[in-house]
Design a protein around this motif. Structure first.
Motif, mmCIF file in Angstrom:
data_model
loop_
_atom_site.group_PDB
_atom_site.id
_atom_site.type_symbol
_atom_site.label_atom_id
_atom_site.label_comp_id
_atom_site.label_asym_id
_atom_site.label_seq_id
_atom_site.Cartn_x
_atom_site.Cartn_y
_atom_site.Cartn_z
ATOM 1 N N ILE A 1 8.806 11.608 9.382
ATOM 2 C CA ILE A 1 8.180 10.326 9.753
ATOM 3 C C ILE A 1 6.957 10.518 10.647
ATOM 4 C CG2 ILE A 1 8.540 8.209 11.094
ATOM 5 C CD1 ILE A 1 11.348 8.063 9.882
ATOM 6 N N PRO A 2 7.010 11.359 11.703
ATOM 7 C CA PRO A 2 5.792 11.572 12.504
ATOM 8 C C PRO A 2 4.641 12.170 11.704
ATOM 9 C CG PRO A 2 7.730 12.350 13.694
ATOM 10 C CD PRO A 2 8.175 12.036 12.299
ATOM 11 N N LEU A 3 4.957 12.942 10.664
ATOM 12 C CA LEU A 3 3.900 13.496 9.822
ATOM 13 C C LEU A 3 3.251 12.406 8.967
ATOM 14 C CD1 LEU A 3 5.704 16.773 8.641
ATOM 15 C CD2 LEU A 3 4.030 16.522 10.484
ATOM 16 N N LEU A 4 4.028 11.379 8.625
ATOM 17 C CA LEU A 4 3.501 10.252 7.851
ATOM 18 C C LEU A 4 2.712 9.270 8.720
ATOM 19 C CD1 LEU A 4 6.548 9.325 5.571
ATOM 20 C CD2 LEU A 4 4.292 10.021 4.763
ATOM 21 N N LEU A 5 3.078 9.184 9.983
ATOM 22 C CA LEU A 5 2.547 8.135 10.863
ATOM 23 C C LEU A 5 1.017 8.089 10.929
ATOM 24 C CD1 LEU A 5 3.126 5.835 12.794
ATOM 25 C CD2 LEU A 5 3.363 7.501 14.648
ATOM 26 N N LEU B 1 7.088 18.842 3.154
ATOM 27 C CA LEU B 1 7.024 18.852 1.696
ATOM 28 C C LEU B 1 7.768 17.671 1.082
ATOM 29 C CD1 LEU B 1 7.635 22.666 1.087
ATOM 30 C CD2 LEU B 1 5.498 21.439 0.684
ATOM 31 N N ALA B 2 9.024 17.479 1.488
ATOM 32 C CA ALA B 2 9.893 16.508 0.799
ATOM 33 C C ALA B 2 9.712 15.084 1.289
ATOM 34 C CB ALA B 2 11.363 16.921 0.960
ATOM 35 N N ILE B 3 9.509 14.915 2.583
ATOM 36 C CA ILE B 3 9.447 13.564 3.149
ATOM 37 C C ILE B 3 8.020 13.044 3.193
ATOM 38 C CG2 ILE B 3 10.070 12.122 5.112
ATOM 39 C CD1 ILE B 3 12.445 13.455 3.617
ATOM 40 N N ALA B 4 7.122 13.809 3.814
ATOM 41 C CA ALA B 4 5.743 13.345 3.972
ATOM 42 C C ALA B 4 4.921 13.552 2.703
ATOM 43 C CB ALA B 4 5.090 14.063 5.154
ATOM 44 N N GLY B 5 4.970 14.758 2.146
ATOM 45 C CA GLY B 5 4.083 15.088 1.041
ATOM 46 C C GLY B 5 4.449 14.436 -0.280
ATOM 47 N N PRO C 1 0.831 -1.207 0.000
ATOM 48 C CA PRO C 1 0.000 0.000 0.000
ATOM 49 C C PRO C 1 0.867 1.259 0.000
ATOM 50 C CG PRO C 1 -0.790 -1.582 1.624
ATOM 51 C CD PRO C 1 0.541 -2.077 1.147
ATOM 52 N N PRO C 2 0.360 2.361 -0.544
ATOM 53 C CA PRO C 2 1.195 3.558 -0.735
ATOM 54 C C PRO C 2 1.787 4.140 0.544
ATOM 55 C CG PRO C 2 -1.132 4.030 -1.155
ATOM 56 C CD PRO C 2 -0.997 2.557 -1.080
ATOM 57 N N MET C 3 0.991 4.244 1.604
ATOM 58 C CA MET C 3 1.517 4.836 2.832
ATOM 59 C C MET C 3 2.487 3.894 3.532
ATOM 60 S SD MET C 3 0.359 7.772 2.625
ATOM 61 C CE MET C 3 1.269 8.263 4.077
ATOM 62 N N SER C 4 2.289 2.601 3.364
ATOM 63 C CA SER C 4 3.242 1.640 3.923
ATOM 64 C C SER C 4 4.597 1.793 3.257
ATOM 65 C CB SER C 4 2.726 0.205 3.733
ATOM 66 O OG SER C 4 1.532 -0.013 4.447
#
Length: 310
Positions: free
Chosen positions: A205-209, A84-88, A40-43
């Motif tokens: 990473i916390p923004l993605l979590l 912007l670069a890591i999460a988005g 899955p994309p977020m994984s």
């Protein structure tokens, strides 16, 4: 006066890194599309960056601690860049891979040079010279040759999909990251490249979590098979650490507008990778398009030498 040898060497190193980075990002698009049903994309986005941070920490833990005051001082800028670069960017790109093709992803990414050309002029006052615009147009002509496979009818009937909107949004996201990184380069200059990369990942990473947890709650899981783990490892090492470091260095040395031109190489590399990995043939239009793209890059970055005044 002519450019100093050190500056010339830095520009050459920056371009070498950007060329390899474009190759690795082309591979990233192929991996994302090939594994869109398995991971899955977020994984993929979450574990890509977790693994990248694990690999970086042994080299940056001590420098990060020593520069903790500077990192706290620049925290607002770092959080924006990480978002912007890591999460988005990676999240949108992997969502795009669910409903569009790898070639569409790489082709649409070539809109980035124009966005950066305009953004660098408006936001940074770094308008490219006329030669750079001509080079961009020449490279764009090569891109059209690749898209059309040498056939005007195919170009006229080209279809785009829902995922292509995610790609376009990711381009705007990445352009803003690149422009802000350039604008804040003086503020962030004291942070070593590896430390800056680690700080951005740690903040991203916390923004993605939350989005990853939402994906898990919806029952979207992936099997930790060797092929899936290898795909994540590729995105972490090559598409994350190396490509991002090369891009950041290119922004610092060459400026935002010039590095964007390297994105024209992605469809070329996508074709080469498809030939090498998927046994697809390289045809005449591939060579013609690649020749135009490389010619455009050379024209845009050619700097005629100037004599030193006597």
């Amino acid at each position: 006066m002519t450019d100093s040898p050190a500056r010339t060497d830095s520009a050459a190193l920056a371009w070498l890194g950007l060329i390899l980075g474009s190759l690795f990002w082309a591979g990233n698009a192929l991996v994302a599309r090939a594994f869109h049903e398995a991971i899955p994309p977020m994984s993929l986005a979450f574990w890509r960056w977790v693994l990248a941070l694990i690999l970086l920490l042994p080299f940056v833990a001590v420098p990060l601690w020593r520069q903790r005051r500077l990192l706290l001082k620049t925290a607002p800028q770092l959080v924006v860049l990480a978002g912007l670069a890591i999460a988005g960017y990676s999240s949108m790109l992997y969502h795009a891979a669910q409903t569009t093709t790898a070639i569409n992803m790489t082709l649409l990414n070539t809109c980035l040079p124009l966005v950066l050309f305009l953004g660098a002029g408006v936001l940074l006052g770094e308008w490219p010279v006329r030669r750079a615009w001509y080079g961009m147009l020449l490279a764009a002509a090569g891109l059209l040759v690749l898209i059309s496979t040498g056939s005007w009818e195919k170009l006229r009937n080209l279809q785009f999909r829902q995922g292509d909107l995610w790609v376009l949004l990711s381009i705007l996201d990445w352009a803003l990251y690149s422009l802000l990184l350039r604008r804040w380069s003086a503020t962030l200059a004291a942070i070593a490249p590896l430390s800056l990369m680690a700080a951005l990942i740690a903040l991203g990473i916390p923004l993605l979590l939350p989005f990853y947890l939402l994906e898990l709650w919806r029952g979207q899981l992936f099997e930790p098979s060797m092929s899936n783990l290898a795909a994540i490892a590729y995105t972490a090492v090559f598409a994350s650490l190396f490509a991002y470091l090369a891009w950041n260095y290119g922004i610092k040395v060459l400026g935002a507008s010039r590095v964007g031109l390297s994105n024209y190489l992605m469809p070329v590399f996508a074709a080469v990778l498809s030939w090498a990995l998927l046994d697809e043939s390289l045809q005449g239009f591939h060579w013609a398009g690649a020749a135009l793209i490389f010619s455009g890059l050379l024209l845009a970055n050619w700097r005629p030498g100037r004599r030193v005044a006597a």
